[in-house]
Design a protein around this motif. Structure first.
Motif, mmCIF file in Angstrom:
data_model
loop_
_atom_site.group_PDB
_atom_site.id
_atom_site.type_symbol
_atom_site.label_atom_id
_atom_site.label_comp_id
_atom_site.label_asym_id
_atom_site.label_seq_id
_atom_site.Cartn_x
_atom_site.Cartn_y
_atom_site.Cartn_z
ATOM 1 N N THR A 131 0.840 -1.203 0.000
ATOM 2 C CA THR A 131 0.000 0.000 0.000
ATOM 3 C C THR A 131 0.875 1.253 0.000
ATOM 4 O O THR A 131 0.619 2.203 -0.764
ATOM 5 C CB THR A 131 -0.910 -0.007 1.253
ATOM 6 O OG1 THR A 131 -1.645 -1.228 1.260
ATOM 7 C CG2 THR A 131 -1.861 1.175 1.264
ATOM 8 N N ASN B 7 -5.852 -10.926 -5.719
ATOM 9 C CA ASN B 7 -5.985 -11.479 -4.363
ATOM 10 C C ASN B 7 -7.323 -12.172 -4.164
ATOM 11 O O ASN B 7 -7.424 -13.145 -3.431
ATOM 12 C CB ASN B 7 -5.808 -10.387 -3.300
ATOM 13 C CG ASN B 7 -6.966 -9.420 -3.260
ATOM 14 O OD1 ASN B 7 -7.433 -8.947 -4.300
ATOM 15 N ND2 ASN B 7 -7.456 -9.120 -2.074
ATOM 16 N N ASP C 210 1.444 -4.567 -9.079
ATOM 17 C CA ASP C 210 1.262 -4.899 -7.672
ATOM 18 C C ASP C 210 1.557 -6.398 -7.536
ATOM 19 O O ASP C 210 0.757 -7.241 -7.962
ATOM 20 C CB ASP C 210 -0.188 -4.554 -7.291
ATOM 21 C CG ASP C 210 -0.590 -5.085 -5.930
ATOM 22 O OD1 ASP C 210 0.194 -5.843 -5.320
ATOM 23 O OD2 ASP C 210 -1.699 -4.750 -5.486
ATOM 24 N N GLN D 222 0.436 -10.478 -4.267
ATOM 25 C CA GLN D 222 -0.048 -11.873 -4.229
ATOM 26 C C GLN D 222 0.788 -12.813 -5.076
ATOM 27 O O GLN D 222 0.648 -14.029 -4.968
ATOM 28 C CB GLN D 222 -1.511 -11.934 -4.704
ATOM 29 C CG GLN D 222 -2.489 -11.259 -3.782
ATOM 30 C CD GLN D 222 -2.631 -11.950 -2.431
ATOM 31 O OE1 GLN D 222 -2.296 -13.135 -2.268
ATOM 32 N NE2 GLN D 222 -3.123 -11.226 -1.442
ATOM 33 N N SER E 12 4.798 -6.920 -0.318
ATOM 34 C CA SER E 12 4.785 -6.865 1.155
ATOM 35 C C SER E 12 5.483 -8.108 1.695
ATOM 36 O O SER E 12 5.198 -9.225 1.235
ATOM 37 C CB SER E 12 3.351 -6.889 1.693
ATOM 38 O OG SER E 12 2.619 -5.773 1.261
ATOM 39 N N HIS F 202 5.007 -9.522 4.549
ATOM 40 C CA HIS F 202 4.172 -10.413 5.381
ATOM 41 C C HIS F 202 3.401 -11.453 4.572
ATOM 42 O O HIS F 202 2.816 -12.375 5.145
ATOM 43 C CB HIS F 202 3.212 -9.591 6.250
ATOM 44 C CG HIS F 202 2.088 -8.934 5.505
ATOM 45 N ND1 HIS F 202 0.865 -9.528 5.349
ATOM 46 C CD2 HIS F 202 2.012 -7.741 4.859
ATOM 47 C CE1 HIS F 202 0.067 -8.709 4.658
ATOM 48 N NE2 HIS F 202 0.746 -7.627 4.345
ATOM 49 N N LYS F 203 3.366 -11.286 3.250
ATOM 50 C CA LYS F 203 2.738 -12.341 2.431
ATOM 51 C C LYS F 203 3.795 -13.328 1.932
ATOM 52 O O LYS F 203 3.493 -14.275 1.232
ATOM 53 C CB LYS F 203 1.991 -11.707 1.251
ATOM 54 C CG LYS F 203 0.827 -10.810 1.694
ATOM 55 C CD LYS F 203 -0.027 -10.426 0.544
ATOM 56 C CE LYS F 203 -0.926 -9.246 0.823
ATOM 57 N NZ LYS F 203 -2.034 -9.516 1.740
ATOM 58 N N ARG G 232 -10.810 -16.372 4.685
ATOM 59 C CA ARG G 232 -11.299 -14.995 4.680
ATOM 60 C C ARG G 232 -12.664 -14.971 4.008
ATOM 61 O O ARG G 232 -12.889 -15.700 3.036
ATOM 62 C CB ARG G 232 -10.321 -14.074 3.939
ATOM 63 C CG ARG G 232 -10.762 -12.611 4.036
ATOM 64 C CD ARG G 232 -9.741 -11.614 3.550
ATOM 65 N NE ARG G 232 -10.379 -10.296 3.546
ATOM 66 C CZ ARG G 232 -9.824 -9.195 3.082
ATOM 67 N NH1 ARG G 232 -8.600 -9.215 2.596
ATOM 68 N NH2 ARG G 232 -10.472 -8.042 3.115
ATOM 69 N N ARG H 261 -12.988 -17.258 0.851
ATOM 70 C CA ARG H 261 -11.727 -17.449 0.122
ATOM 71 C C ARG H 261 -10.794 -18.349 0.930
ATOM 72 O O ARG H 261 -10.424 -18.020 2.050
ATOM 73 C CB ARG H 261 -11.048 -16.094 -0.116
ATOM 74 C CG ARG H 261 -9.751 -16.216 -0.930
ATOM 75 C CD ARG H 261 -9.016 -14.890 -0.997
ATOM 76 N NE ARG H 261 -8.453 -14.535 0.288
ATOM 77 C CZ ARG H 261 -7.774 -13.407 0.548
ATOM 78 N NH1 ARG H 261 -7.590 -12.525 -0.412
ATOM 79 N NH2 ARG H 261 -7.294 -13.155 1.748
HETATM 80 N N1 C6P Z 1 -4.422 -8.239 0.509
HETATM 81 C C1 C6P Z 1 -5.930 -9.944 1.315
HETATM 82 O O1 C6P Z 1 -6.521 -10.555 2.210
HETATM 83 P P1 C6P Z 1 -0.601 -4.460 2.335
HETATM 84 O O2 C6P Z 1 -1.799 -4.404 3.251
HETATM 85 O O3 C6P Z 1 -0.114 -3.083 1.999
HETATM 86 O O4 C6P Z 1 0.455 -5.379 2.801
HETATM 87 O O5 C6P Z 1 -1.131 -5.144 0.978
HETATM 88 C C2 C6P Z 1 -2.219 -4.593 0.292
HETATM 89 C C3 C6P Z 1 -2.530 -5.417 -0.904
HETATM 90 C C4 C6P Z 1 -2.278 -4.901 -2.151
HETATM 91 N N2 C6P Z 1 -2.466 -5.610 -3.260
HETATM 92 C C5 C6P Z 1 -2.921 -6.881 -3.217
HETATM 93 C C6 C6P Z 1 -3.088 -7.645 -4.497
HETATM 94 C C7 C6P Z 1 -3.225 -7.448 -1.986
HETATM 95 O O6 C6P Z 1 -3.676 -8.698 -1.940
HETATM 96 C C8 C6P Z 1 -3.041 -6.705 -0.798
HETATM 97 C C9 C6P Z 1 -3.403 -7.273 0.542
HETATM 98 C C10 C6P Z 1 -4.847 -8.958 1.684
HETATM 99 O O7 C6P Z 1 -6.179 -10.143 0.137
HETATM 100 C C11 C6P Z 1 -5.258 -8.086 2.830
HETATM 101 S S1 C6P Z 1 -6.496 -6.923 2.396
#
Ligand code: C6P
Length: 412
Positions: free
Chosen positions: A102, A181, A206, A209, A229, A231-232, A365, A385
């Motif tokens: 983000t 996502n 982006d 995912q 990100s 954390h993914k 989710r 999901r």
């Molecule tokens: N999607 C999901 O459950 P952040 O929050 O900045 O780490 O990532 C945002 C974001 C941006 N683009 C895509 C394609 C994403 O999937 C996500 C985050 C999570 O699908 C949490 S909303």
């Protein structure tokens, strides 16, 4: 379960031992974690790096002459180089640490305010997360640029011919995800990047995912911006990176002002630091950056080929089994997709199904997945999901199937 790959035998039970959270119970049941697209779990190897940082060399970076600061700086900059190599990026300073996807998108969208003028056009795909819609809408409000949408089809795929028609000399930037996502669709980004470049448009991908499943070669893609990100990707929350081609990063103005991003400051005039520091104002998530690199090491120790093969096996198994449930409807049936299944059961609300699954220890989710335009396209309030990772098993999918059947009979 063990599958043979090139020369490594992938043993999921061994892999699972690396993830302490998978041992826990939820509502009295062993946890089945199928919300990996929201955030992935963290292996002990990465947790150890975080503990070691705070136990042994926590210090601010780039500013101290003392040993701890030097140690932290060296590890942080080594992390940048690890990430650079992982994504096959030409120069380390083209990797900007952010707080996540983000943040990266907002940085670029806000920078384009100084480039766009009224009447310029920007193209977004219909498959986007809100993070890759709202910052651009805000940019349009500021500049008078026009946002145009590349439509999708019933399978959840972008309609490439429509993209070709929308693209013109007026298009300044195209932004879309590598993988959706909400649906798991893998977009044909190379084709889109090459086509956009024929009209001189920049492309932001982006990769949030895609990054846990696909190793993107950013030089081969010739993409202008790519955001992820940690954390993914089995790393910590609150850290990510923006890749930007050097010429673009030089063109964009700084996003935030503060310490670290300056060369000189006086009340008359401030000059900015060189890349990457120009975009890294303030104390960054030092531990996060270092742990992100450890997460990449962890993924590499398994290998993307192995991960993709195993996750596709889980996807196929879950798709066949779920499809046997009466009233099952899938959303996102592209041939090219990651291990994500979005579904509804006729007559039932996704939220009710998700709540009952949680009661049985299964984390999925439910809702619009921050992708409301996709839900509007299908005229539904949301989906359930299930998103899989290499630490999931067929036995866990069996538990999901049984739990969905049970939820269905309870809600009928
Ligand atoms: N999607 C999901 O459950 P952040 O929050 O900045 O780490 O990532 C945002 C974001 C941006 N683009 C895509 C394609 C994403 O999937 C996500 C985050 C999570 O699908 C949490 S909303």
């Amino acid at each position: 379960m063990s599958i043979a790959t090139n020369n490594i035998a992938f043993n999921v039970e061994e892999i699972r031992k690396d993830f302490p959270i998978l041992e826990r119970k939820v509502n009295g049941y062993p946890l089945v974690y199928l919300d990996n697209a929201a955030t992935s779990q963290t292996p002990q190897q990465v947790i150890d790096v975080i503990v070691n940082y705070y136990s042994n060399y926590n210090a601010n970076i780039h500013r101290g002459v003392h040993s701890l600061s030097q140690e932290a700086t060296d590890k942080y900059e080594a992390a940048r180089i690890k990430i650079q190599h992982h994504f096959n990026v030409k120069k380390a300073h083209e990797i900007i640490f952010t707080s996540g996807t983000t943040h990266g998108i907002n940085l670029v969208a806000s920078g384009f305010a100084s480039i766009l003028k009224k009447g310029d056009e920007i193209l977004v795909s219909a498959l986007e997360h809100h993070s890759n819609i709202v910052p651009w809408q805000m940019l349009c409000e500021k500049t008078g640029a026009i946002l145009k949408v590349i439509p999708m089809n019933e399978q959840g795929e972008l309609i490439y011919e429509s993209f070709e028609k929308l693209l013109s000399e007026k298009t300044k930037i195209v932004f879309l995800n590598h993988v959706s996502n909400a649906l798991g669709t893998i977009n044909p980004i190379k084709k889109i990047i090459d086509k956009a470049h024929t009209k001189g448009a920049a492309v932001l991908i982006d990769g949030a995912q895609a990054a846990p499943h696909i190793k993107a070669d950013l030089q081969a893609l010739d993409v202008d911006f790519y955001v992820v990100s940690a954390h993914k990707m089995y790393g910590p929350t609150g850290v990510g990176v923006l890749y930007g081609k050097e010429e673009w990063l030089n063109k964009l103005p700084p996003y935030q002002g503060g310490g670290e991003m300056i060369a000189t400051v006086s009340f008359e005039k401030t000059t900015y630091a060189e890349l990457p520091h120009k975009f890294e104002a303030g104390t960054p998530n030092i531990c996060g950056g270092i742990a992100f690199a450890a997460a990449i090491d962890y993924i590499d120790s398994i290998g993307f080929e192995t991960i993709a093969r195993y996750e596709q096996e889980l996807l196929n198994y879950a798709t066949i089994k779920l499809n046997e449930i009466e009233g099952m409807k899938f959303y996102g049936t592209s041939r090219e997709k990651t291990a994500v299944i979005s579904f509804n059961i006729e007559g039932l609300h996704p939220y009710d199904i998700g709540t009952l699954l949680d009661k049985m220890g299964i984390a999925v989710r439910t809702g619009h997945h921050c992708a409301q335009p996709i839900m509007d396209f299908y005229k539904i309030p949301g989906t359930v999901r299930a998103s899989f990772s290499f630490y999931n098993t067929k036995a866990e999918i069996d538990r999901l199937i049984e739990a969905v059947k049970k939820a269905k009979s309870m809600l009928a």
